[in-house]
Scaffold this motif. Sequence first.
Motif, mmCIF file in Angstrom:
data_model
loop_
_atom_site.group_PDB
_atom_site.id
_atom_site.type_symbol
_atom_site.label_atom_id
_atom_site.label_comp_id
_atom_site.label_asym_id
_atom_site.label_seq_id
_atom_site.Cartn_x
_atom_site.Cartn_y
_atom_site.Cartn_z
ATOM 1 N N GLY A 78 -14.329 -53.352 -11.052
ATOM 2 C CA GLY A 78 -14.545 -54.132 -9.824
ATOM 3 C C GLY A 78 -13.357 -53.922 -8.903
ATOM 4 O O GLY A 78 -12.234 -53.752 -9.390
ATOM 5 N N GLY A 79 -13.588 -53.900 -7.592
ATOM 6 C CA GLY A 79 -12.487 -53.712 -6.645
ATOM 7 C C GLY A 79 -11.672 -52.484 -6.976
ATOM 8 O O GLY A 79 -12.211 -51.389 -7.151
ATOM 9 N N GLU A 80 -10.345 -52.691 -7.128
ATOM 10 C CA GLU A 80 -9.475 -51.542 -7.428
ATOM 11 C C GLU A 80 -9.068 -51.553 -8.901
ATOM 12 O O GLU A 80 -8.067 -50.989 -9.291
ATOM 13 C CB GLU A 80 -8.275 -51.537 -6.471
ATOM 14 N N GLU A 81 -9.907 -52.175 -9.725
ATOM 15 C CA GLU A 81 -9.619 -52.288 -11.158
ATOM 16 C C GLU A 81 -10.605 -51.433 -11.971
ATOM 17 O O GLU A 81 -11.806 -51.446 -11.690
ATOM 18 C CB GLU A 81 -9.733 -53.755 -11.584
ATOM 19 N N PHE A 82 -10.075 -50.717 -12.949
ATOM 20 C CA PHE A 82 -10.903 -49.829 -13.781
ATOM 21 C C PHE A 82 -10.686 -50.161 -15.251
ATOM 22 O O PHE A 82 -9.629 -50.687 -15.624
ATOM 23 C CB PHE A 82 -10.527 -48.355 -13.532
ATOM 24 N N CYS A 83 -11.679 -49.870 -16.064
ATOM 25 C CA CYS A 83 -11.570 -50.169 -17.495
ATOM 26 C C CYS A 83 -11.905 -48.928 -18.312
ATOM 27 O O CYS A 83 -12.836 -48.187 -17.982
ATOM 28 C CB CYS A 83 -12.530 -51.305 -17.847
ATOM 29 N N LEU A 84 -11.121 -48.703 -19.362
ATOM 30 C CA LEU A 84 -11.346 -47.527 -20.220
ATOM 31 C C LEU A 84 -11.572 -47.974 -21.653
ATOM 32 O O LEU A 84 -10.905 -48.894 -22.135
ATOM 33 C CB LEU A 84 -10.107 -46.633 -20.236
ATOM 34 N N LEU A 85 -12.487 -47.311 -22.322
ATOM 35 C CA LEU A 85 -12.670 -47.503 -23.764
ATOM 36 C C LEU A 85 -12.276 -46.193 -24.415
ATOM 37 O O LEU A 85 -12.903 -45.162 -24.178
ATOM 38 C CB LEU A 85 -14.126 -47.841 -24.091
ATOM 39 N N MET A 86 -11.193 -46.228 -25.206
ATOM 40 C CA MET A 86 -10.668 -44.972 -25.756
ATOM 41 C C MET A 86 -10.543 -45.056 -27.271
ATOM 42 O O MET A 86 -10.176 -46.100 -27.805
ATOM 43 C CB MET A 86 -9.263 -44.696 -25.179
ATOM 44 N N TYR A 87 -10.830 -43.937 -27.914
ATOM 45 C CA TYR A 87 -10.540 -43.846 -29.347
ATOM 46 C C TYR A 87 -9.117 -43.325 -29.447
ATOM 47 O O TYR A 87 -8.870 -42.123 -29.563
ATOM 48 C CB TYR A 87 -11.529 -42.904 -30.034
ATOM 49 N N ALA A 88 -8.149 -44.244 -29.336
ATOM 50 C CA ALA A 88 -6.756 -43.812 -29.264
ATOM 51 C C ALA A 88 -5.841 -44.888 -29.829
ATOM 52 O O ALA A 88 -6.139 -46.090 -29.732
ATOM 53 C CB ALA A 88 -6.390 -43.537 -27.806
ATOM 54 N N ASN A 89 -4.711 -44.457 -30.422
ATOM 55 C CA ASN A 89 -3.715 -45.428 -30.891
ATOM 56 C C ASN A 89 -2.673 -45.632 -29.780
ATOM 57 O O ASN A 89 -2.777 -45.041 -28.694
ATOM 58 C CB ASN A 89 -3.076 -44.973 -32.206
ATOM 59 N N ILE A 102 -10.058 -38.091 -19.356
ATOM 60 C CA ILE A 102 -10.541 -38.709 -20.602
ATOM 61 C C ILE A 102 -11.349 -37.689 -21.397
ATOM 62 O O ILE A 102 -11.806 -36.692 -20.847
ATOM 63 C CB ILE A 102 -11.394 -39.981 -20.342
ATOM 64 N N ARG A 103 -11.524 -37.986 -22.678
ATOM 65 C CA ARG A 103 -12.334 -37.095 -23.515
ATOM 66 C C ARG A 103 -13.804 -37.479 -23.386
ATOM 67 O O ARG A 103 -14.126 -38.588 -22.944
ATOM 68 C CB ARG A 103 -11.885 -37.221 -24.974
ATOM 69 N N ALA A 104 -14.675 -36.538 -23.777
ATOM 70 C CA ALA A 104 -16.117 -36.738 -23.579
ATOM 71 C C ALA A 104 -16.610 -38.022 -24.239
ATOM 72 O O ALA A 104 -17.496 -38.697 -23.723
ATOM 73 C CB ALA A 104 -16.875 -35.536 -24.124
ATOM 74 N N GLU A 105 -16.018 -38.383 -25.384
ATOM 75 C CA GLU A 105 -16.539 -39.539 -26.123
ATOM 76 C C GLU A 105 -15.944 -40.859 -25.611
ATOM 77 O O GLU A 105 -16.284 -41.927 -26.105
ATOM 78 C CB GLU A 105 -16.300 -39.380 -27.633
ATOM 79 N N GLU A 106 -15.045 -40.780 -24.627
ATOM 80 C CA GLU A 106 -14.453 -41.999 -24.080
ATOM 81 C C GLU A 106 -15.193 -42.416 -22.814
ATOM 82 O O GLU A 106 -15.928 -41.612 -22.224
ATOM 83 C CB GLU A 106 -12.965 -41.752 -23.796
ATOM 84 N N LEU A 107 -14.995 -43.656 -22.410
ATOM 85 C CA LEU A 107 -15.754 -44.152 -21.260
ATOM 86 C C LEU A 107 -14.807 -44.753 -20.222
ATOM 87 O O LEU A 107 -13.951 -45.572 -20.556
ATOM 88 C CB LEU A 107 -16.762 -45.222 -21.722
ATOM 89 N N ALA A 108 -14.974 -44.318 -18.976
ATOM 90 C CA ALA A 108 -14.210 -44.896 -17.867
ATOM 91 C C ALA A 108 -15.198 -45.597 -16.949
ATOM 92 O O ALA A 108 -16.245 -45.039 -16.626
ATOM 93 C CB ALA A 108 -13.480 -43.797 -17.106
ATOM 94 N N ALA A 109 -14.871 -46.828 -16.555
ATOM 95 C CA ALA A 109 -15.788 -47.570 -15.691
ATOM 96 C C ALA A 109 -14.999 -48.258 -14.583
ATOM 97 O O ALA A 109 -13.820 -48.566 -14.741
ATOM 98 C CB ALA A 109 -16.539 -48.619 -16.506
ATOM 99 N N ARG A 110 -15.669 -48.447 -13.451
ATOM 100 C CA ARG A 110 -15.042 -49.254 -12.405
ATOM 101 C C ARG A 110 -15.378 -50.701 -12.725
ATOM 102 O O ARG A 110 -16.545 -51.087 -12.749
ATOM 103 C CB ARG A 110 -15.577 -48.861 -11.037
#
Length: 398
Positions: free
Chosen positions: A301-312, A291-299
């Motif tokens: 819960g469990g084996e599920e992850f969530c990303l917030l991306m500035y992307a189309n 991911i890029r520095a301005e994006e956020l990756a989070a766990r």
Amino acid sequence: MQLDFASMAVLIAINLVVIGMALPLVMGSPVSTAAQHAQKYFVLQAVGWGLILAAARLRDSGWAPMLSLAAACAASAAQWQMAQALQNWLGPRPLRRLVMVVCVLGPVGFAFLIDSIPLRMAWYSACHALVIASLGWMCLRPQRAATSSWRYLMAACAAVMGLSLLTRSYLASQALFQEGFTQDSLPNHLFAMIAQVCGSLSLVSMLVAWRDETNQKLRDMAMTDQLTGLANRRALLQAAPQRQALAQRQNLPWAVVLLDLDHFKAVNDQHGHARGDEALELLGQVLQANIRAEELAARWGGEEFCLLMYANQAEVERFYQRLSTALHDQSLHKLGFALHLSAGCALQSAENSPPFASLLQQADNALYTAKNQGRGRLAFAPSTTPPLLAPARAVELS
Ligand SMILES: Nc1nc2c(ncn2[C@@H]2O[C@H](COP(=O)(O)OP(=O)(O)OP(=O)(O)O)[C@@H](O)[C@H]2O)c(=O)[nH]1
């Protein structure tokens, strides 16, 4: 009121010894590296003032110059400990090298000039002033989160101490001191008083710095997933509205992506829970690396992850391909078996700009679609583009 330098030195030494003993008790153990340096700073200061006191008592013996030299060494060592503490609290400090060099040169010059009280005092006081001024400067422009209150207080103490030392250096260079540090003279009295007050205020600053550091650690722990080192659900929920608003304001594409490892229960069952944990750690590393520095990756819960991306949409598709390939290759290499991912994505657009919770729900529905369509693929939420033109579609990993 009659003040004599020896009594003041006794009071300062007692004060510092008590602080040096009380600090480990108050702070408990284990404490951070910075706090350990701060503790050593006070112990060395106490030793230094104890030696000055001994030099004053043995003024007429041949021991006085050696005791003064030892006091100078202890004071320089104390300043070096302070530089280390600041480095740990505030991040890399460019002046640290200068402090180290002057902390060495101060006592060395003192030793060379030991036969001349005015010269050795002028030299050491000037070096000490330079070190203290540098320490004060080091309190400014932190590279880690640090409140300004304690930094400004410490910088102010350093400015006052630095000025008083410079004055002492000047007076000594004019040969106004005949008996060095221990002489009963106004500059020495003033210096002792300033040292006492600034020492107490420095203690306050350091305790606040230590409290801030502890609070920051607790905040980090509350916001970080222990296993993967990524942000946790709380951190993501806190960060999301701000990022969403920024994307809306600046008309940037914005995507919420939910990722889920496929058949992860089977990974645990076949390879053990510890190996499952390693797989989650690996996914955390691969995500962070992609991911890029301005994006956020989070766990999430469990084996599920969530990303917030500035992307189309096209960028999310490319990202998913890149991530899946990297995860596949690295898991084969590091774990001995391949990991696969499914993903669901909701895109914010001019037509689709609901609250974050709703975008998250759309991404979750899309993830469900990806799982139902056979896993190992990315699906987009149908409402991200007009449904009649582009119904829910999945990108299968080629
Ligand atoms: N090792 C490990 N396993 C975890 C952790 N958190 C959740 N799990 C496991 O993840 C598995 C999730 O299983 P399911 O929800 O059935 O999902 P799945 O097997 O991946 O199946 P699909 O998602 O449908 O592909 C369960 O076995 C959980 O025990 C963790 O922190 N470490």
